[in-house]
Design an enzyme around this catalytic site. Sequence first.
Site, mmCIF file in Angstrom:
data_model
loop_
_atom_site.group_PDB
_atom_site.id
_atom_site.type_symbol
_atom_site.label_atom_id
_atom_site.label_comp_id
_atom_site.label_asym_id
_atom_site.label_seq_id
_atom_site.Cartn_x
_atom_site.Cartn_y
_atom_site.Cartn_z
ATOM 1 N N TYR A 63 0.843 -1.202 0.000
ATOM 2 C CA TYR A 63 0.000 0.000 0.000
ATOM 3 C C TYR A 63 0.877 1.251 0.000
ATOM 4 O O TYR A 63 1.642 1.492 0.937
ATOM 5 C CB TYR A 63 -0.922 0.058 1.230
ATOM 6 C CG TYR A 63 -1.982 -1.026 1.293
ATOM 7 C CD1 TYR A 63 -2.270 -1.829 0.193
ATOM 8 C CD2 TYR A 63 -2.701 -1.238 2.467
ATOM 9 C CE1 TYR A 63 -3.232 -2.813 0.262
ATOM 10 C CE2 TYR A 63 -3.681 -2.217 2.540
ATOM 11 C CZ TYR A 63 -3.945 -3.008 1.439
ATOM 12 O OH TYR A 63 -4.910 -3.980 1.515
ATOM 13 N N SER A 209 -13.559 -3.907 1.475
ATOM 14 C CA SER A 209 -14.573 -3.272 0.627
ATOM 15 C C SER A 209 -15.988 -3.563 1.150
ATOM 16 O O SER A 209 -16.878 -3.889 0.376
ATOM 17 C CB SER A 209 -14.416 -3.762 -0.819
ATOM 18 O OG SER A 209 -14.790 -2.755 -1.715
ATOM 19 N N LEU A 216 -22.628 1.533 -0.789
ATOM 20 C CA LEU A 216 -23.589 1.279 0.297
ATOM 21 C C LEU A 216 -23.704 2.444 1.276
ATOM 22 O O LEU A 216 -24.403 2.345 2.276
ATOM 23 C CB LEU A 216 -23.198 -0.014 1.044
ATOM 24 C CG LEU A 216 -23.379 -1.300 0.227
ATOM 25 C CD1 LEU A 216 -22.682 -2.478 0.887
ATOM 26 C CD2 LEU A 216 -24.864 -1.606 0.027
ATOM 27 N N GLY A 218 -25.022 5.262 0.403
ATOM 28 C CA GLY A 218 -26.196 6.046 0.008
ATOM 29 C C GLY A 218 -25.819 7.357 -0.656
ATOM 30 O O GLY A 218 -26.662 8.175 -1.011
#
Length: 317
Positions: A63, A209, A216, A218
């Site tokens: 990463y 994830s 998810l 919104g």
Amino acid sequence: MTNRTATLGKTEIPVTALGIGTWAWGDKLFWNYGQEYGEKQVEEAFFASIESGITFFDTAEVYGLGESERLLGRFLKRTEVPVDIATKFAPVPWRFGADAVHNSVTESLKRLEIDRLTLYQVHWPFTFFLSQETLLNALAEEVKRGRIAAVGVSNYSAEQTRQAVEILAKKGVPLAVNQVRYSLLSRQIETKGIFDTARELGVTLLAYSPLAQGLLTGKYRPGEAQIPDGARKTDSRFSAEGLRKIEPVLALLDEFAEKYGKTPAQVALNWLTALGGVIPIPGAKTARQALENAGALGWSLEPGEVTRLEQVSRPWL
């Protein structure tokens, strides 16, 4: 019943029931680190997580090419709170032999400026010139040395998980986790037998994830022209058609969010913790996101609500 802690497989090592994934910390390749957000924001995310009781962080040597680990190392120095760090070994083609594994542990510990990791995982199963035996035996050796407390894998199939459990068992070390993509909008691990195998063998699933890259939360709705940038631009799930498809899932998340005074993201994360043996590890690039993640703990959906979310998300099996 609160759901604030969980154990890593059969190790009896307790961690917070939700962790923070730090892929976006220092990563310029997939995330716009250094442009939209930087060290200040992720440092605030780190401390907001800790202040809200989340002390489990997942990183990897790849990463940000080590930058994620270096950032965590700097932040760890500034807190007295005990923190659990999980990182990952990248089995790339030019690595072979147990020494490559031991050296990688050494390098990760150096970047993190600590002397022991709670969890060390194999980042993906394709190991080129390094057999699973060599790799996992080297990790079992690291447990004996005391440099890592638990061994995990990532993106392993049901069969590969079973094989890893068997190899480690010969050394008296349990396989603690399999880190997999898992959310209401990504349930393939159930149809591929990975979920059931983990449950049968007592392996905890770390769900990466868990908010489906933000779908998810919104934040993205059909008819609203807000497409995220970066790697998600080309993801068909963010197209108008893709967003229309997930509307029934979002509608149910909205309903439960209103009932509990939570956000859709918190409900989606709570659904994962309700399954048992699953620890979601959402990302957090800002303090606000960190606090939202933490709000997924300390309360529980009712069993009937867990079932309704399972039913509405079946198209993603």
